[in-house]
Motif scaffolding. Sequence first.
Motif, PDB file in Angstrom:
ATOM      1  N   HIS A  62       0.857  -1.180   0.000  1.00 28.59           N
ATOM      2  CA  HIS A  62       0.000   0.000   0.000  1.00 28.59           C
ATOM      3  C   HIS A  62       0.904   1.244   0.000  1.00 28.59           C
ATOM      4  N   ILE A  63       0.511   2.272  -0.729  1.00 32.39           N
ATOM      5  CA  ILE A  63       1.381   3.422  -0.968  1.00 32.39           C
ATOM      6  C   ILE A  63       0.798   4.673  -0.322  1.00 32.39           C
ATOM      7  N   VAL A  64       1.584   5.323   0.532  1.00 37.32           N
ATOM      8  CA  VAL A  64       1.183   6.604   1.123  1.00 37.32           C
ATOM      9  C   VAL A  64       1.445   7.682   0.087  1.00 37.32           C
ATOM     10  N   THR A  65       0.388   8.181  -0.544  1.00 36.05           N
ATOM     11  CA  THR A  65       0.537   9.152  -1.623  1.00 36.05           C
ATOM     12  C   THR A  65       0.487  10.598  -1.149  1.00 36.05           C
ATOM     13  N   ARG A  66      -0.339  10.878  -0.112  1.00 38.00           N
ATOM     14  CA  ARG A  66      -0.443  12.246   0.404  1.00 38.00           C
ATOM     15  C   ARG A  66      -0.861  12.189   1.869  1.00 38.00           C
ATOM     16  N   VAL A  67      -0.540  13.249   2.608  1.00 41.96           N
ATOM     17  CA  VAL A  67      -0.984  13.366   4.005  1.00 41.96           C
ATOM     18  C   VAL A  67      -1.376  14.808   4.282  1.00 41.96           C
ATOM     19  N   ARG A  68      -2.259  14.971   5.248  1.00 44.56           N
ATOM     20  CA  ARG A  68      -2.489  16.280   5.864  1.00 44.56           C
ATOM     21  C   ARG A  68      -1.785  16.268   7.208  1.00 44.56           C
ATOM     22  N   LEU A  69      -1.089  17.348   7.510  1.00 46.17           N
ATOM     23  CA  LEU A  69      -0.345  17.438   8.763  1.00 46.17           C
ATOM     24  C   LEU A  69      -1.179  18.111   9.842  1.00 46.17           C
ATOM     25  N   LYS A  70      -1.013  17.628  11.065  1.00 45.64           N
ATOM     26  CA  LYS A  70      -1.663  18.217  12.247  1.00 45.64           C
ATOM     27  C   LYS A  70      -0.554  18.819  13.096  1.00 45.64           C
ATOM     28  N   LEU A  71      -0.486  20.155  13.119  1.00 50.51           N
ATOM     29  CA  LEU A  71       0.645  20.844  13.710  1.00 50.51           C
ATOM     30  C   LEU A  71       0.206  21.767  14.833  1.00 50.51           C
ATOM     31  N   ALA A  72       1.152  22.099  15.684  1.00 50.92           N
ATOM     32  CA  ALA A  72       0.886  23.026  16.782  1.00 50.92           C
ATOM     33  C   ALA A  72       1.545  24.364  16.466  1.00 50.92           C
ATOM     34  N   PRO A  73       0.783  25.462  16.468  1.00 48.88           N
ATOM     35  CA  PRO A  73       1.401  26.773  16.251  1.00 48.88           C
ATOM     36  C   PRO A  73       2.445  27.054  17.331  1.00 48.88           C
ATOM     37  N   SER A  74       3.624  27.465  16.917  1.00 51.29           N
ATOM     38  CA  SER A  74       4.728  27.743  17.829  1.00 51.29           C
ATOM     39  C   SER A  74       5.476  28.952  17.294  1.00 51.29           C
ATOM     40  N   THR A  75       6.769  28.987  17.459  1.00 47.86           N
ATOM     41  CA  THR A  75       7.595  30.058  16.895  1.00 47.86           C
ATOM     42  C   THR A  75       8.767  29.418  16.159  1.00 47.86           C
ATOM     43  N   PRO A  76       9.312  30.107  15.154  1.00 46.97           N
ATOM     44  CA  PRO A  76      10.480  29.547  14.460  1.00 46.97           C
ATOM     45  C   PRO A  76      11.626  29.210  15.408  1.00 46.97           C
ATOM     46  N   GLN A  77      11.859  30.039  16.426  1.00 45.60           N
ATOM     47  CA  GLN A  77      12.975  29.785  17.334  1.00 45.60           C
ATOM     48  C   GLN A  77      12.727  28.552  18.203  1.00 45.60           C
ATOM     49  N   ALA A  78      11.495  28.394  18.700  1.00 47.42           N
ATOM     50  CA  ALA A  78      11.195  27.237  19.543  1.00 47.42           C
ATOM     51  C   ALA A  78      11.330  25.938  18.751  1.00 47.42           C
ATOM     52  N   VAL A  79      10.870  25.954  17.493  1.00 48.25           N
ATOM     53  CA  VAL A  79      11.009  24.768  16.645  1.00 48.25           C
ATOM     54  C   VAL A  79      12.480  24.496  16.361  1.00 48.25           C
ATOM     55  N   GLN A  80      13.237  25.555  16.087  1.00 46.19           N
ATOM     56  CA  GLN A  80      14.668  25.398  15.815  1.00 46.19           C
ATOM     57  C   GLN A  80      15.403  24.841  17.022  1.00 46.19           C
ATOM     58  N   ASP A  81      14.999  25.242  18.230  1.00 43.63           N
ATOM     59  CA  ASP A  81      15.660  24.748  19.440  1.00 43.63           C
ATOM     60  C   ASP A  81      15.549  23.234  19.543  1.00 43.63           C
ATOM     61  N   VAL A  82      14.361  22.689  19.243  1.00 42.71           N
ATOM     62  CA  VAL A  82      14.198  21.229  19.296  1.00 42.71           C
ATOM     63  C   VAL A  82      15.015  20.563  18.192  1.00 42.71           C
ATOM     64  N   MET A  83      15.035  21.163  16.999  1.00 42.95           N
ATOM     65  CA  MET A  83      15.831  20.614  15.909  1.00 42.95           C
ATOM     66  C   MET A  83      17.317  20.594  16.276  1.00 42.95           C
ATOM     67  N   ASP A  84      17.768  21.628  16.957  1.00 39.79           N
ATOM     68  CA  ASP A  84      19.173  21.685  17.379  1.00 39.79           C
ATOM     69  C   ASP A  84      19.473  20.584  18.394  1.00 39.79           C
ATOM     70  N   GLN A  85      18.543  20.343  19.328  1.00 30.39           N
ATOM     71  CA  GLN A  85      18.734  19.267  20.306  1.00 30.39           C
ATOM     72  C   GLN A  85      18.837  17.913  19.618  1.00 30.39           C
ATOM     73  N   ALA A  86      17.947  17.684  18.654  1.00 30.71           N
ATOM     74  CA  ALA A  86      17.967  16.418  17.931  1.00 30.71           C
ATOM     75  C   ALA A  86      19.249  16.272  17.123  1.00 30.71           C
TER      76      ALA A  86
END
Length: 289
Positions: free
Chosen positions: A179-203
């Motif tokens: 079975h092929i995943v062709t498309r998705v809708r994302l369920k996201l939480a509004p945040s800030t670019p810096q807060a998202v970047q902080d988690v990316m930096d940790q990872a």
Amino acid sequence: MTALSTEVPALKVERLRLARFTTLGVGGTSEVWTVHNHAQLAEAMRAPYRVLGGGSNLVVADEGVPERVIRLSGEFAQTDLTRDHALSGEEYVTGWVGGGVPLPGLLRKLQKLGLSNLEGTVGIPAQVGGAVWMNAGTRFGEMFDGLHTLEIVTPQGVRVVSPAELQWGYRQSGIPRGHIVTRVRLKLAPSTPQAVQDVMDQADMARKGQPKMRTPGCAFKNPGGIGAGKLIDDAGLKGYRVGNAMISHEHANFIVNLGGARAEDVQAILDHVRRTLNTPLELEYELWP
């Protein structure tokens, strides 16, 4: 001003060496079907097939595979991050994101928009469809953290499902093979670019010890909460080599291509690890065939 063409590119069928599409750089020649819409995908699925995404977590046989290899392009590689207000509550639900969209590029766009829930998957060199199919992730998060709706093409037709309808869990989505995943809708939480970047930096920091050479990623799933890499390291297998494939000195759960490695070399290492540990460790990889 010349109007932009809306003509759908023709279905493309070529014999190509699959090594060029995998992060390990291993894999023989096969028939590759590049599809741009549902009609072309339906045609490609009329004979036995496999689906190729970003080529991570994948080891392709040296002789290639006998089936058609499907790659998603066209409408399956488009990204609509516009908020769908009819589906959104406090969360931010997007338009459709194609299964052929590269995950790293998608994460960069989400970070700039300050949209959270998927930043824990940073560093995974996958396409969206493949990442969803295996519920790819790190200890900071996984794909199902940010999914609202999935469009899945099956041999019987197209299904649109919610994550609640699937038996998903650690490194698996519950979506049947083929079975092929062709498309998705994302369920996201509004945040800030810096807060998202902080988690990316940790990872990113947590991945510092991982090898930078060509690799499919982690070889084995962690058994019962114990790190597979620690088990392999404790067995003294770092640096174990067959041909030009080797267990990484940086992280024992990674097999790297030293240059010119073959799939049979990788398989020999996987078998040796299981024999040495005397345990049937479950693979993170997909092995073709």
